[in-house]
Every structure is written in structure tokens, then in C-alpha cells.
Design a protein around this motif. Structure first.
Motif, PDB file in Angstrom:
ATOM      1  N   VAL B 127      52.402  32.398  37.345  1.00 33.09           N
ATOM      2  CA  VAL B 127      51.920  32.893  38.632  1.00 33.09           C
ATOM      3  C   VAL B 127      50.392  32.983  38.617  1.00 33.09           C
ATOM      4  CG1 VAL B 127      51.864  34.941  40.095  1.00 33.09           C
ATOM      5  CG2 VAL B 127      54.020  34.074  39.307  1.00 33.09           C
ATOM      6  N   PRO B 135      52.183  30.540  46.094  1.00 34.54           N
ATOM      7  CA  PRO B 135      51.987  31.981  46.269  1.00 34.54           C
ATOM      8  C   PRO B 135      51.802  32.682  44.936  1.00 34.54           C
ATOM      9  CG  PRO B 135      53.780  31.266  47.623  1.00 34.54           C
ATOM     10  CD  PRO B 135      53.347  30.086  46.842  1.00 34.54           C
ATOM     11  N   GLY B 136      50.933  33.649  44.924  1.00 33.43           N
ATOM     12  CA  GLY B 136      50.690  34.371  43.680  1.00 33.43           C
ATOM     13  C   GLY B 136      49.204  34.441  43.407  1.00 33.43           C
ATOM     14  N   GLN B 140      49.268  39.580  41.410  1.00 34.74           N
ATOM     15  CA  GLN B 140      50.714  39.548  41.225  1.00 34.74           C
ATOM     16  C   GLN B 140      51.077  39.230  39.780  1.00 34.74           C
ATOM     17  OE1 GLN B 140      48.977  38.129  43.665  1.00 34.74           O
ATOM     18  NE2 GLN B 140      50.171  37.857  45.518  1.00 34.74           N
TER      19      GLN B 140
END
Lengths: 81, 249
Positions: B127, B135-136, B140
Motif C-alpha cells: 500500500v 488507493p492508499g 494507510q
């Protein structure tokens, strides 16, 4: 965005918010708060804000629930009121 | 008193609800946020100028680099604040060494954790490393990496987690993350451009101006991830042991 799905999530959001406020057991309240975070995460993922949903799942539902439970263990279990 | 509380809630709720009808609809193209020159610049030019498909990361780590830098500093300060308030140094309540092995969860939970932990950590690193393509990102991934150490502490006891991630190492990592982020900005200054203007780094990073910005985002995300990982674990270990860091949940 599917509005039926939205309505269901929003109803559950209100229900979990009320439960988290009303329940006397602090451990239960922090767990219900975790459910609340997951529902918000679902709502954001469904609206297409995947990054925000990811953050909410990791921070809101994951770590902050653990941190709250860790804090609850160093208090008394039930609130006074 | 209860009556006035209810009254104020009803009045404020009514005001908020009556204000919502002035909001633009979901996904409205003509709303100020979508039609303004800044947003349309991000939407149209981000991939061309930075070679980063994930617009959110590009805005967070490049266009609004100052914002993310000070967010990381806020997390750092929060962690330092928790340590300053909670951490106690004293051995009057500490447990004897032979009881340390007793804490942690049962056999089933331990086995499950030892099976699942490598995958959690690998996914967290993915991530972080892939945050500008999917996404990330640093926050995160850092939270997930910190959560994996929290899981280790829950299953095998805090002593086991601290053997991987001692208190000193936590603080060093937290400060190192900020240092990487700010140092990257200073590097841009040294190369003769503005603070956090990554396009100045194209002479030392491979792949031209656009790829320099993409690589710089990765570097900055790694800094964020280091700080967030360390602070999350430090928060948990201080809160769960009331600052003694001897025996957790």
C-alpha cells in the motif's frame, strides 16, 4: 450510487450512533463505534472516494477501536450516569 | 437543563438541515468544487505532469505537500504528547521477569496471528509503495504496519512486540519519517528550486521531470509511513500499559 443501499447504510449509521451513545458498557460502546466507522467506510467506498474509505477502514475502524479498547481497560467498565 | 439541551439540539439541527438544500448534488459538474480552475487543472493535468494515475495521492503529496508535511508533524506531536503525559519511569509496579511469558492470547489466536501477520505487513508495504498508482499511501500503509505490531502485541504479549520495535526504535523511526519528508523538501531547495518543488530533482532521479515528481511522492510517502507506524504502535503500547510499557492487554 444506489439510493436504496444509501438509505440502508444511513439508517444503520443513525442506529449505531444512538447505540454508541446510549449503551452503558464502555467496551460495547467502543465496539459499536467501530461498526459505525465501517458503515461510514462503506458509504465512502460506495460514493467513489476510495482513498478516504481506505483511511477510514484502517484508522477509524481498525486502530482507533483498538486504542479506545486499550483505554477502556484502564478505566472502570461502566459510566456513572 | 435537559430541556435547554434538547432545544439547542433541535434549533442547530434545523439550521444545519435547512442549509443542506443549498449544497450541490452528488457528482454535480457545475458545483464550485468541480468547476473551479484549480480542480479542473488537477483532473486534466495531473497524469500528464506527474505520471501518477492516482490523483488523490498526487494532490496530497505533491501539489499540497506542505499540508501533508504538517499533518505528519501533527501525528508526531500527538505521539510525543501521549508519551509525555502517560509514560512513567519507575520499577515499583513492574512485574517479575518470569511472568512475562504468561501474557498474550491463547494458542488458536497465536497461530492465527502468526499465519496472518506476514500477509498484513506485506500488504501494508504494498500500500505504501503502490500508493501513487492505486488507493492508499503513507498514512494507510503506515497505520496497517503499526496495526500489525499491535496485533503481535495482543497475541504474543507486549514484550515480544517490543523485541521487534523497542521504544527507542519507535522514537527514532517517528523522527526519521519527518526527517525524510523535510529533508526531501530541503533537497529541492539545495537543487535550486522552491521547498518541496520536486521537479527540481530531475537531474538526480531517473526518468525526466515527470518521473522525478512521481519518485519524490514515493519517498515522501515512505517518510509519512515511518512516522505513522511508529506513532501508532507507541500510542497503543503507552495507552494499554498506562505508560509503564511492561505488560499489555
Amino acid at each position: 450510487m444506489i439510493w436504496q443501499f444509501d438509505i440502508i447504510i444511513l439508517i444503520f449509521l443513525v442506529v449505531t450512533a444512538v447505540i454508541a451513545l446510549r449503551v452503558k458498557d464502555l467496551l460495547g460502546a467502543s465496539m459499536v463505534f467501530g461498526i459505525y466507522s465501517f458503515l461510514i467506510c462503506l458509504l465512502w467506498a460506495e460514493m467513489g472516494a476510495v482513498d478516504v474509505a481506505f483511511t477510514e477502514a484502517a484508522v477509524g475502524a481498525g486502530v482507533s477501536t483498538v486504542i479506545m479498547i486499550a483505554t477502556v481497560f484502564s478505566t472502570t467498565r461502566r459510566s456513572k450516569d | 437543563m435537559k430541556f435547554f439541551g434538547l432545544l439547542s439540539v433541535i434549533i442547530v439541527g434545523f439550521l444545519l438541515l435547512s442549509a443542506t438544500k443549498d449544497f450541490p448534488n452528488w457528482g454535480d459538474e457545475d458545483s464550485p468544487a468541480n468547476s473551479g480552475p484549480v480542480s479542473s487543472f488537477y483532473i486534466e493535468k495531473t497524469e500528464e505532469k506527474t505520471k501518477v494515475p492516482n490523483m488523490v495521492t498526487a494532490v496530497l503529496a505533491d501539489y499540497r505537500g506542505y499540508d501533508t508535511m504538517f499533518e505528519t508533524v501533527v501525528i508526531f506531536i500527538a505521539g510525543i504528547g501521549i508519551i509525555a503525559v502517560l509514560r512513567t519511569y519507575g520499577s515499583n509496579e513492574s512485574i517479575p521477569k518470569n511472568q512475562v511469558g504468561d501474557e498474550g492470547a491463547g494458542l488458536l489466536a497465536r497461530m492465527t496471528c502468526s499465519l496472518i501477520l506476514p500477509f498484513i505487513q506485506l500488504f501494508a508495504l504494498y500500500v505504501v509503495a503502490h500508493g501513487h498508482h492505486s488507493p492508499g499511501g503513507g498514512f494507510q500503509g503506515g497505520v496497517m504496519l503499526g496495526a500489525s505490531y499491535i496485533l503481535l502485541a495482543l497475541a504474543y504479549g507486549l514484550a515480544r512486540a517490543k523485541s521487534c520495535f523497542s521504544e527507542k526504535r519507535t522514537l527514532v523511526f517517528a523522527a526519521l519519517g519527518i526527517f525524510i519528508y523535510v529533508g526531501w523538501g530541503v533537497l529541492c531547495l539545495v537543487m535550486g528550486s522552491e521547498f518541496l518543488n520536486y521537479s527540481a530533482l530531475d537531474s538526480i532521479l531517473p526518468g525526466g521531470v515527470e518521473m522525478a515528481r512521481s519518485h519524490s511522492m514515493l519517498a515522501v510517502e515512505i517518510g509519512v509511513a515511518l512516522t505513522v507506524t511508529a506513532i501508532m504502535f507507541s500510542m497503543f503500547s503507552n495507552l494499554s500499559t498506562k505508560g509503564r510499557l511492561d505488560k499489555g492487554l
